[in-house]
Design a protein around this motif. Structure first.
Motif, PDB file in Angstrom:
ATOM      1  N   GLU A   1     -14.730  -3.757  16.765  1.00 18.91           N
ATOM      2  CA  GLU A   1     -15.625  -5.669  17.311  1.00 18.91           C
ATOM      3  C   GLU A   1     -13.793  -6.150  16.630  1.00 18.91           C
ATOM      4  OE1 GLU A   1     -17.962  -7.978  15.544  1.00 18.91           O
ATOM      5  OE2 GLU A   1     -17.385  -7.307  13.504  1.00 18.91           O
ATOM      6  N   ARG A   2     -13.053  -5.387  15.881  1.00 17.17           N
ATOM      7  CA  ARG A   2     -12.004  -6.706  15.897  1.00 17.17           C
ATOM      8  C   ARG A   2     -11.019  -5.068  16.049  1.00 17.17           C
ATOM      9  NH1 ARG A   2     -12.484  -8.059   9.353  1.00 17.17           N
ATOM     10  NH2 ARG A   2     -12.485  -6.182   8.998  1.00 17.17           N
TER      11      ARG A   2
ATOM     12  N   GLY B   1     -15.251 -12.691  11.700  1.00 19.02           N
ATOM     13  CA  GLY B   1     -15.244 -10.992  12.363  1.00 19.02           C
ATOM     14  C   GLY B   1     -13.852 -10.890  12.913  1.00 19.02           C
TER      15      GLY B   1
END
Length: 323
Positions: A5-6, A72
């Protein structure tokens, strides 16, 4: 490799760069391509007004919210500080007014502070002039295969070096601490009483005020008076630039950089910059490429963002290699 996700290429990925100064904080948030999305400037918290550590944590949260990012999405934070940072220990000699621990790395303390606010990402602390040098090199040395020296003349005097696209810090993080260059006819006699180094005593703001200012005038006032035709102020600027040229000549004799960029509150003054180049010429038998700063007061923050992106890309590439 599974989606992360990053990861650097994701649409929401971002980094934050902070320039921590004695009077102000300048922070910027950028996307993974290095585009500054927004920035914020605040007076630095001192003394009993609150911890600058808490201030930086709150500033990071505000920047994320202002551009619609979540914790996030944050890949990395880089903080520039007005001190040499030991690359082995992460320790730096910071002003006691900042209320930061001297026996623990600021990166570790900041990581813990962010974690308490549910923000988890790597934090890197670097010398502010080093970061300014990195920012300038992205434009001045687009191929990344030459050497750039960035010298800041202002409240203090410092230098950052970029060699083959990377910062050169030295064994203990002190590469570029040119404020300590021996200076004057009797350096051995005066060095024991020097507060910030003989060269900085001669060309930094504090020394300039002590020698040339009266009635609580600032260095800014000195330049303003010179522009209004004040002969004494003009002569003072000439003397300051002449002194500064000695340090600049030493840098070129020792390091032979492809380019030297001059910045800082004094260095960005046109009168000083032109006089500096003029006084340098008779000291060396070769030409030197001297350029003014392209980013001015934002150089440290832009350099922090640049280093954050470089670190995030390197980390992501490592994950790809593992996978």
């Amino acid at each position: 490799m599974a989606h992360h996700e990053r990861e650097v290429g994701s649409h929401q990925s971002c980094v934050i760069g902070i320039d921590l100064g004695g009077t102000k904080l300048l922070a910027g948030i950028a996307n993974a391509d290095g585009d500054i999305l927004t920035s914020l400037e605040q007076p630095t918290h001192h003394g009993e007004d609150g911890s600058v550590l808490d201030q930086m944590v709150a500033l990071i949260a505000t920047l994320l919210a202002n551009v619609g990012r979540t914790p996030g999405d944050l890949l990395r934070v880089v903080i520039g500080v007005p001190a040499a940072v030991d690359p082995k220990t992460g320790l730096a000699s910071l002003s006691p007014n900042l209320r930061l621990p001297a026996d623990r790395s600021l990166a570790n303390v900041m990581t813990a502070g962010l974690s308490a606010q549910n923000i988890s990402c790597p934090v890197v602390v670097e010398n502010d002039v080093n970061l300014a040098a990195l920012a300038e090199s992205t434009i001045a040395l687009p191929q990344g295969d030459d050497t750039l020296a960035f010298i800041s003349f202002g409240t203090g005097v410092g230098m950052g070096l970029v060699v083959n696209g990377a910062l050169w810090r030295g064994a203990f993080g002190r590469a570029g601490e040119i404020g300590y260059l021996p200076f004057g006819a009797t350096p051995h006699a005066h060095a024991p009483g020097s507060e910030n180094g003989l060269f900085e005593d001669a060309v930094g703001s504090k020394g300039i005020r002590a020698r040339f200012s009266s009635d609580r005038q600032t260095v800014t006032d000195l330049f303003a008076n010179a522009r209004q035709g004040d002969g004494a102020a003009q002569a003072a600027i000439e003397e300051i630039a002449q002194n500064a040229s000695v340090g600049l000549a030493a840098v070129h004799a020792l390091l032979d950089p492809s380019m030297t960029v001059i910045g800082g509150g004094i260095g960005t003054q046109t009168e000083f910059f032109e006089a500096l180049k003029r006084h340098l010429k008779p000291l060396l038998p070769f030409e030197c490429r001297i350029e003014p700063s392209r980013f001015g007061g934002q150089a440290g923050m832009i350099g922090a963002v640049t280093l954050a992106i470089q670190g995030a890309v390197k980390h992501f590439k490592g994950l790809q290699d593992v996978c």
